[in-house]
Design a protein around this motif. Structure first.
Motif, PDB file in Angstrom:
ATOM      1  N   HIS A 139      63.664  -4.693  62.338  1.00  0.00           N
ATOM      2  CA  HIS A 139      63.373  -3.654  61.349  1.00  0.00           C
ATOM      3  C   HIS A 139      62.910  -2.357  62.004  1.00  0.00           C
ATOM      4  N   ALA A 147      65.234   0.509  60.558  1.00  0.00           N
ATOM      5  CA  ALA A 147      64.605   1.139  59.398  1.00  0.00           C
ATOM      6  C   ALA A 147      64.660   2.661  59.472  1.00  0.00           C
ATOM      7  N   GLU A 194      62.380  -9.306  51.070  1.00  0.00           N
ATOM      8  CA  GLU A 194      62.228  -8.905  52.462  1.00  0.00           C
ATOM      9  C   GLU A 194      60.853  -8.293  52.709  1.00  0.00           C
ATOM     10  N   TYR A 235      61.754  -8.967  62.254  1.00  0.00           N
ATOM     11  CA  TYR A 235      63.197  -9.121  62.434  1.00  0.00           C
ATOM     12  C   TYR A 235      63.790  -9.862  61.236  1.00  0.00           C
ATOM     13  N   ARG A 236      64.916  -9.368  60.762  1.00  0.00           N
ATOM     14  CA  ARG A 236      65.655 -10.119  59.745  1.00  0.00           C
ATOM     15  C   ARG A 236      66.610 -11.055  60.484  1.00  0.00           C
TER      16      ARG A 236
END
Length: 385
Positions: free
Chosen positions: A24, A28, A181, A84-85
C-alpha cells in the motif's frame, strides 16, 4: 499459488483468487496523514498553563541557557507499519482482502553526545483476515492462535527464520464509507499502537523515565480507546506518561479555533523562529475518560527557508496528571523548559535525506531510520505468500 496462501485457503475453507499483490505504501495515492484527531477541535477558551497571557512566548534565551546542560530528553520512541494486499479470499459468497503487515516499534536511548543506541525493538509480521475465516465450533481467539502456530511451521517461513506474530481478524460489518481493506489495515495500525504503549509501560516499570530523563514519542499521545489489548484505555495507563511528550510533525492547523470558534491557523503559521503559542487545555472526548492534555505549537525552523507555512512548526502534547494540572494546566516554567529542549534537538538536520526535514528532530529521525532498517524487503515479503 504459494504455500502460505494455499494453507490459509485450506485451513479456513476459503477460496483464494490469486489477486495482484502490492504494498500500500507504494501504490497508494499520496496524501497528508495528520497525526491528530480530525474529529475534535482545540479551543483557545481554556489555557493549559498557569500563565494566561495570550501572547506568543520567545524561547530563544531559554534554549541558549539550556544548551550546555544535560538534555531533558533521553529516550526517543517511534512506531512504523507497512501493509500489503496479499490476495482476495471468498467466504459465504463474499470476497474479502487478505492484508499482511510489518510492524516496527523501537525506542532508542541517547547515553551521551556520541552514543545513541537501541533500548527496545519490536519487529512483527502479522496477517489480517476476516472474522469469517474461523471455523464453526471453535473460539475465534483459539482458532487464530492455532492457525498462527501452524503457519509458522511452514517451510516458506522456516527457511528464512521468520514467523508470523499474530493473525488479526477484522469484522465484516461496514459503516458508511468503510471498506474491508481499510478495516484490515486499521487492525494492523492498532497492533502498532499497542506495541508503543507496551514499550512506554516497560520503561516506566524499570523506573527509567523521570523528571530529568524524558521520552519523546513521535506523533500524538491521543490514543483512541480500543476494544482489545492490555493498554486499551488510556485513562488507566495515564501514569506511564508522566514523563512523556508527544511531538507531531504533521498536524491539522484547522483544529485550533479562537474564542469565536473560527480558524486560528494563521496564528500558528505566523509564529516567529523559536516562539511558541500559549498552551491550551484539550479534552478529546468522553470515550477517553477524564484525560486532558496541554497542547501548544513551536517554530524550530525559520519560515524563510521552508516550503510551506507550517514547515518548521511542531505540535507538542503533554498529558495532564494531577487534579491541579487538570484544573489549572501545567506550570508555565515547565512548558518553557520542555519547549527550549525541543528547540535544542532541531540540529543536526536531515536535509536532503527526508522531505520532512524542517519538522524532524534528529534523534527521532535516527530512531525511525533504525526501525525501517529492520524491515525485510517488500519483494521478499510478497514472495513469502
Amino acid at each position: 499459488m504459494s504455500k502460505i496462501l494455499s494453507f490459509i485457503e485450506k485451513e479456513t475453507n476459503g477460496k483464494c483468487y490469486k489477486s495482484f499483490k502490492f504494498c500500500h505504501d507504494i501504490i497508494a495515492v499520496p496524501s497528508v496523514a495528520y497525526e491528530d484527531n480530525l474529529d475534535d477541535k482545540i479551543s483557545l477558551k481554556e489555557f493549559g498553563e498557569t500563565d494566561h497571557s495570550p501572547q506568543m512566548r520567545d524561547m530563544t534565551r531559554k534554549s541558549k541557557q539550556l544548551e550546555t546542560l544535560t538534555p531533558l530528553f533521553r529516550y526517543f520512541l517511534d512506531g512504523s507499519r507497512r501493509t500489503y494486499r496479499i490476495d482476495d479470499i471468498e467466504y459465504r459468497k463474499k470476497i474479502y482482502p487478505i492484508i499482511a503487515g510489518q510492524i516496527g516499534v523501537g525506542c532508542c536511548e541517547r547515553i551521551d553526545k556520541s552514543t545513541f543506541q537501541k533500548t527496545q525493538l519490536e519487529h512483527n509480521l502479522v496477517i489480517s483476515l476476516p472474522m469469517y475465516a474461523y471455523a464453526d465450533g471453535f473460539k475465534p481467539e483459539l482458532f487464530f492462535n492455532n492457525l498462527t502456530e501452524k503457519i509458522n511451521q511452514l517451510p516458506a517461513l522456516k527457511k528464512y527464520n521468520l514467523h508470523v506474530s499474530k493473525i488479526l481478524p477484522y469484522s465484516d460489518r461496514l459503516d458508511k464509507g468503510e471498506t474491508y481493506e481499510n478495516k484490515g489495515i486499521a487492525k494492523i495500525q492498532d497492533e502498532m499502537i499497542e506495541s508503543e504503549k507496551k514499550i512506554v509501560a516497560e520503561l516506566t516499570a524499570k523506573n527509567l523515565l523521570n523528571q530529568s530523563s524524558y521520552l519523546v514519542k513521535d506523533g500524538s499521545l491521543q490514543y483512541k480507546p480500543m476494544k482489545t489489548g492490555d493498554y486499551r484505555e488510556i485513562s488507566k495507563i495515564r501514569n506511564n506518561y508522566r514523563c512523556v511528550i508527544g511531538v507531531s510533525k504533521q498536524f491539522n492547523p484547522e483544529l485550533i479555533k479562537d474564542r469565536n470558534n473560527k480558524s486560528n491557523a494563521s496564528t500558528i503559521a505566523h509564529l516567529k523562529l523559536f516562539h511558541r503559542t500559549p498552551a491550551f487545555m484539550y479534552q478529546p472526548g468522553e470515550q477517553f475518560g477524564d484525560v486532558k492534555f496541554a497542547v501548544w505549537y513551536v517554530r524550530i525552523r525559520d519560515a524563510e527557508f521552508t516550503n510551506t507555512p507550517f514547515s518548521g512548526i511542531l505540535k507538542i502534547e503533554k498529558m495532564l496528571m494531577t487534579g491541579s494540572e487538570s484544573e489549572n494546566g501545567l506550570e508555565t516554567d515547565e512548558i518553557d523548559i520542555i519547549t527550549a529542549n525541543i528547540i535544542n534537538e532541531r540540529n543536526p538536520v536531515c536535509y536532503g535525506n527526508d522531505n520532512r526535514w524542517a519538522n524532524h528532530l534528529y534523534p527521532i529521525y535516527l530512531t525511525e531510520r533504525f526501525i525501517k532498517s529492520q524491515y525485510i524487503s517488500d519483494l521478499h515479503l510478497l514472495n513469502l505468500f
